[in-house]
Design a protein around this motif. Structure first.
Motif, PDB file in Angstrom:
ATOM      1  N   ASN A 121       0.838  -1.210   0.000  1.00  0.00           N
ATOM      2  CA  ASN A 121       0.000   0.000   0.000  1.00  0.00           C
ATOM      3  C   ASN A 121       0.870   1.257   0.000  1.00  0.00           C
ATOM      4  N   VAL A 122       1.910   1.244   0.847  1.00  0.00           N
ATOM      5  CA  VAL A 122       2.798   2.404   0.932  1.00  0.00           C
ATOM      6  C   VAL A 122       3.539   2.617  -0.382  1.00  0.00           C
ATOM      7  N   LYS A 123       3.998   1.544  -0.994  1.00  0.00           N
ATOM      8  CA  LYS A 123       4.713   1.668  -2.272  1.00  0.00           C
ATOM      9  C   LYS A 123       3.778   2.153  -3.377  1.00  0.00           C
ATOM     10  N   ALA A 124       2.532   1.695  -3.358  1.00  0.00           N
ATOM     11  CA  ALA A 124       1.563   2.186  -4.343  1.00  0.00           C
ATOM     12  C   ALA A 124       1.302   3.678  -4.135  1.00  0.00           C
ATOM     13  N   PHE A 125       1.240   4.097  -2.865  1.00  0.00           N
ATOM     14  CA  PHE A 125       1.076   5.522  -2.561  1.00  0.00           C
ATOM     15  C   PHE A 125       2.250   6.319  -3.121  1.00  0.00           C
ATOM     16  N   TYR A 126       3.466   5.828  -2.924  1.00  0.00           N
ATOM     17  CA  TYR A 126       4.637   6.547  -3.424  1.00  0.00           C
ATOM     18  C   TYR A 126       4.727   6.519  -4.942  1.00  0.00           C
ATOM     19  N   ASP A 127       4.249   5.471  -5.564  1.00  0.00           N
ATOM     20  CA  ASP A 127       4.172   5.470  -7.039  1.00  0.00           C
ATOM     21  C   ASP A 127       3.335   6.663  -7.502  1.00  0.00           C
ATOM     22  N   GLU A 128       2.222   6.885  -6.806  1.00  0.00           N
ATOM     23  CA  GLU A 128       1.349   8.008  -7.153  1.00  0.00           C
ATOM     24  C   GLU A 128       2.043   9.339  -6.849  1.00  0.00           C
ATOM     25  N   VAL A 129       2.735   9.409  -5.727  1.00  0.00           N
ATOM     26  CA  VAL A 129       3.476  10.628  -5.357  1.00  0.00           C
ATOM     27  C   VAL A 129       4.440  11.023  -6.469  1.00  0.00           C
ATOM     28  N   PHE A 130       5.222  10.063  -6.959  1.00  0.00           N
ATOM     29  CA  PHE A 130       6.228  10.376  -7.979  1.00  0.00           C
ATOM     30  C   PHE A 130       5.583  10.833  -9.291  1.00  0.00           C
ATOM     31  N   LYS A 131       4.490  10.193  -9.677  1.00  0.00           N
ATOM     32  CA  LYS A 131       3.821  10.563 -10.935  1.00  0.00           C
ATOM     33  C   LYS A 131       3.202  11.958 -10.849  1.00  0.00           C
ATOM     34  N   VAL A 132       2.478  12.205  -9.768  1.00  0.00           N
ATOM     35  CA  VAL A 132       1.798  13.499  -9.625  1.00  0.00           C
ATOM     36  C   VAL A 132       2.813  14.618  -9.388  1.00  0.00           C
ATOM     37  N   GLY A 133       3.830  14.354  -8.575  1.00  0.00           N
ATOM     38  CA  GLY A 133       4.855  15.364  -8.332  1.00  0.00           C
ATOM     39  C   GLY A 133       5.541  15.803  -9.604  1.00  0.00           C
ATOM     40  N   ALA A 134       5.799  14.850 -10.494  1.00  0.00           N
ATOM     41  CA  ALA A 134       6.442  15.188 -11.775  1.00  0.00           C
ATOM     42  C   ALA A 134       5.530  16.061 -12.632  1.00  0.00           C
ATOM     43  N   LEU A 135       4.214  15.798 -12.589  1.00  0.00           N
ATOM     44  CA  LEU A 135       3.270  16.612 -13.362  1.00  0.00           C
ATOM     45  C   LEU A 135       3.224  18.047 -12.827  1.00  0.00           C
ATOM     46  N   VAL A 136       3.221  18.185 -11.519  1.00  0.00           N
ATOM     47  CA  VAL A 136       3.204  19.526 -10.914  1.00  0.00           C
ATOM     48  C   VAL A 136       4.482  20.276 -11.269  1.00  0.00           C
ATOM     49  N   ASP A 137       5.606  19.588 -11.232  1.00  0.00           N
ATOM     50  CA  ASP A 137       6.882  20.218 -11.586  1.00  0.00           C
ATOM     51  C   ASP A 137       6.824  20.828 -12.984  1.00  0.00           C
ATOM     52  N   ARG A 138       6.262  20.084 -13.914  1.00  0.00           N
ATOM     53  CA  ARG A 138       6.187  20.574 -15.308  1.00  0.00           C
ATOM     54  C   ARG A 138       5.376  21.853 -15.400  1.00  0.00           C
ATOM     55  N   LEU A 139       4.309  21.937 -14.602  1.00  0.00           N
ATOM     56  CA  LEU A 139       3.495  23.151 -14.616  1.00  0.00           C
ATOM     57  C   LEU A 139       4.239  24.331 -13.991  1.00  0.00           C
ATOM     58  N   ILE A 140       4.810  24.110 -12.809  1.00  0.00           N
ATOM     59  CA  ILE A 140       5.451  25.197 -12.083  1.00  0.00           C
ATOM     60  C   ILE A 140       6.690  25.698 -12.802  1.00  0.00           C
ATOM     61  N   GLU A 141       7.393  24.798 -13.497  1.00  0.00           N
ATOM     62  CA  GLU A 141       8.592  25.211 -14.216  1.00  0.00           C
ATOM     63  C   GLU A 141       8.277  26.190 -15.346  1.00  0.00           C
ATOM     64  N   LYS A 142       7.001  26.242 -15.767  1.00  0.00           N
ATOM     65  CA  LYS A 142       6.585  27.221 -16.773  1.00  0.00           C
ATOM     66  C   LYS A 142       6.310  28.584 -16.151  1.00  0.00           C
ATOM     67  N   ARG A 143       6.445  28.639 -14.831  1.00  0.00           N
ATOM     68  CA  ARG A 143       6.353  29.887 -14.060  1.00  0.00           C
ATOM     69  C   ARG A 143       5.063  30.670 -14.318  1.00  0.00           C
ATOM     70  N   PRO A 144       3.918  30.032 -14.090  1.00  0.00           N
ATOM     71  CA  PRO A 144       2.667  30.786 -14.238  1.00  0.00           C
ATOM     72  C   PRO A 144       2.503  31.799 -13.119  1.00  0.00           C
ATOM     73  N   VAL A 145       1.756  32.855 -13.389  1.00  0.00           N
ATOM     74  CA  VAL A 145       1.413  33.826 -12.351  1.00  0.00           C
ATOM     75  C   VAL A 145       0.122  33.343 -11.701  1.00  0.00           C
ATOM     76  N   PHE A 146       0.218  32.957 -10.435  1.00  0.00           N
ATOM     77  CA  PHE A 146      -0.957  32.438  -9.747  1.00  0.00           C
ATOM     78  C   PHE A 146      -1.093  33.124  -8.391  1.00  0.00           C
ATOM     79  N   PRO A 147      -2.332  33.489  -8.032  1.00  0.00           N
ATOM     80  CA  PRO A 147      -3.527  33.460  -8.868  1.00  0.00           C
ATOM     81  C   PRO A 147      -3.470  34.547  -9.944  1.00  0.00           C
ATOM     82  N   PRO A 148      -4.048  34.283 -11.129  1.00  0.00           N
ATOM     83  CA  PRO A 148      -3.987  35.269 -12.210  1.00  0.00           C
ATOM     84  C   PRO A 148      -4.756  36.530 -11.843  1.00  0.00           C
TER      85      PRO A 148
END
Length: 494
Positions: A121-148
């Protein structure tokens, strides 16, 4: 009257990153720092032969392709010497020590060892952590102005919306606790204790109140690479400050800015001894907590920040001990970072229920005399009690004794080997780092939608911007650096 193209108030990582970026692009800038050191909460000071890091101690984002790696490349600077940490830290519980490894394979082996009843269960949770964290990184690296806040800010949003970013929606409407329920981990005491400790360290809150995407981003950042920068994180601040000066701009230490006002189309920055500097644009890198006391009343009326609401926002203070200790105490460990968690403490996560020990590298005589090591102990603390004068000394001594004795429990002989002990409270942070009431680390998330109350780099005042741990994307050297780069980009585009 000669005016700078941009003035930056505060030489923390956000302000220095903005200054380096703007000066690289040819802007004539001035950076104003109240103290005699650069780096803000990631700065340094020297005492009795020891060099101490003021607050932040772990370097993140230096891995290939990381935020700092790419920024150094853009500035054509060489990164300072540093050591990749693996394990990242040792986490000490009353009956066991968890080695928090960077390498996911070794971390999963550690999960097998310490959470055998729920390991899959813990490893499945961390699998999700790594996938979602990578997606967030891609968004933030584009440096959006938030909140617009403007049409141009809103126009940045559609390009961010693709099939990957849409996958983030559930994690932006749930807390980490909600996600743990999916894996049957929401009542597992040991794993909750561990996870709450890591989130408190990185996001300032627990699983119950942490927006899932924020928590996941913080958790996966550890596994991308944590580094011990030789000489401390202040080395980075000093490099960036020197870069700014080499581009022909100015860095003024011991120049607190007491007021920012407007004269016509130009900002006036009033500093010590009635000095005044002028600039076409300003970036405030001194916490939003301080905003109402820095801009004058006329400008404050036009700002998004409201003093009454700002006082209601929850933020932690820090209790910190800098000290020196004989090197032999830690002869049986190579880890430089240690976390201590008491799962039965009624005040768990703060005021000693969870705290960190950061050690200088063995044999590093730039940080400590030969045969000694400098160290930092830090725990989150409730701010209000430190402003009660009658109990201040007693509270300070009790907290000092508690932290030191806990370390001594795990590392026998620690208290007897101490050479120097310098405790600091939120009062100290206000005095030396000018943090209002000693608030540090940004805002503590208090629910799944708390991220929507973030402050952006825009202040509501044209040509006046802000960055730092209270500005999106938030606390930590990575977050504040990105906020500084966002503010710099707005200056170049507005």
């Amino acid at each position: 009257m000669q005016a700078y193209d941009a003035a930056i108030v505060g030489a923390g990582f956000g302000g220095l990153a903005a200054g380096a970026e703007l000066s690289k692009k040819g802007y004539k800038i001035a950076v104003f720092e109240a103290s005699n050191e650069l780096g803000g909460s990631a700065g340094k000071f020297v005492r009795d032969g020891y060099r101490f890091q003021s607050g932040a101690t772990v370097g993140m984002g230096f891995e290939p392709g990381g935020v700092f790696d790419r920024f150094y490349e853009s500035l054509e600077l060489s990164k300072p010497p540093m050591t990749l940490l693996d394990p990242i830290m040792d986490i000490h519980l009353p009956d066991q020590t968890i080695h928090y490894y960077k390498d996911s394979h070794r971390w999963y082996q550690e999960i097998d060892l310490h959470f055998p009843d729920v390991k899959e269960n813990v490893k499945a949770f961390y699998d999700e952590v790594f996938k979602v964290g990578a997606l967030v990184d891609r968004l933030i690296e584009k440096r959006p102005v938030f909140p617009p806040k403007t049409i141009s800010d809103l126009m940045m949003i559609p390009p961010l919306l693709d099939k990957d970013s849409i996958k983030l929606l559930p994690f932006m409407t749930q807390t980490v606790y909600h996600r743990l329920r999916k894996y049957g981990l929401e009542k597992h005491k040991l794993f909750l204790t561990f996870l709450n400790g890591e989130l408190m360290d990185s996001v300032q809150t627990s699983v119950e109140y942490c927006p899932a995407f924020l928590g996941y981003t913080a958790l996966q950042t550890f596994h991308k690479g944590a580094f011990a920068v030789h000489g401390g994180l202040a080395v980075i601040a000093e490099q960036w400050g020197e870069f700014i000066k080499q581009q022909g701009s100015d860095v003024f230490k011991r120049h607190p800015v007491f007021e920012v006002s407007k004269e016509g189309d130009t900002f006036k920055l009033s500093t010590k001894r009635n000095q005044a500097f002028y600039s076409k644009r300003v970036i405030l890198n001194n916490s939003v907590h301080n905003f109402p006391s820095v801009v004058n009343d006329e400008l404050l009326k036009r700002a998004y920040v409201r003093k009454s609401k700002e006082q209601e926002r929850k933020a932690w203070g820090a209790f910190i001990i800098h000290g020196g200790v004989k090197e032999k105490v830690f002869k049986n460990t190579d880890s430089l970072y240690h976390q201590f968690i008491d799962p039965d403490n009624s005040e768990a996560l703060h005021d000693g229920g969870q705290f960190l020990l950061s050690l200088s590298s063995r044999g590093d005589t730039t940080m400590a005399p030969e045969g000694m090591r400098s160290f930092t102990l830090s725990t989150h603390t409730v701010i209000e009690k430190w402003w009660e004068r009658q109990e201040y000394d007693n509270n300070k001594q009790a907290m000092t004794d508690n932290l030191l004795s806990t370390v001594n429990h795990y590392f026998d002989g620690f208290t007897d080997s101490l050479d120097l002990v310098l405790p600091g409270t939120p009062v100290t942070f206000q005095k030396w780092l000018r943090r209002d009431q000693g608030k540090v680390g940004g805002y503590a998330p208090d629910g799944r939608f708390s991220w929507l109350r973030s402050y952006s780099a825009r202040t509501g005042i044209p040509d006046l911007y802000q960055c730092g741990d209270t500005v999106f994307p938030g606390a930590g050297t990575l977050g504040v650096t990105l906020s500084g780069l966002i503010a710099a980009r707005l200056i170049t585009k507005d």
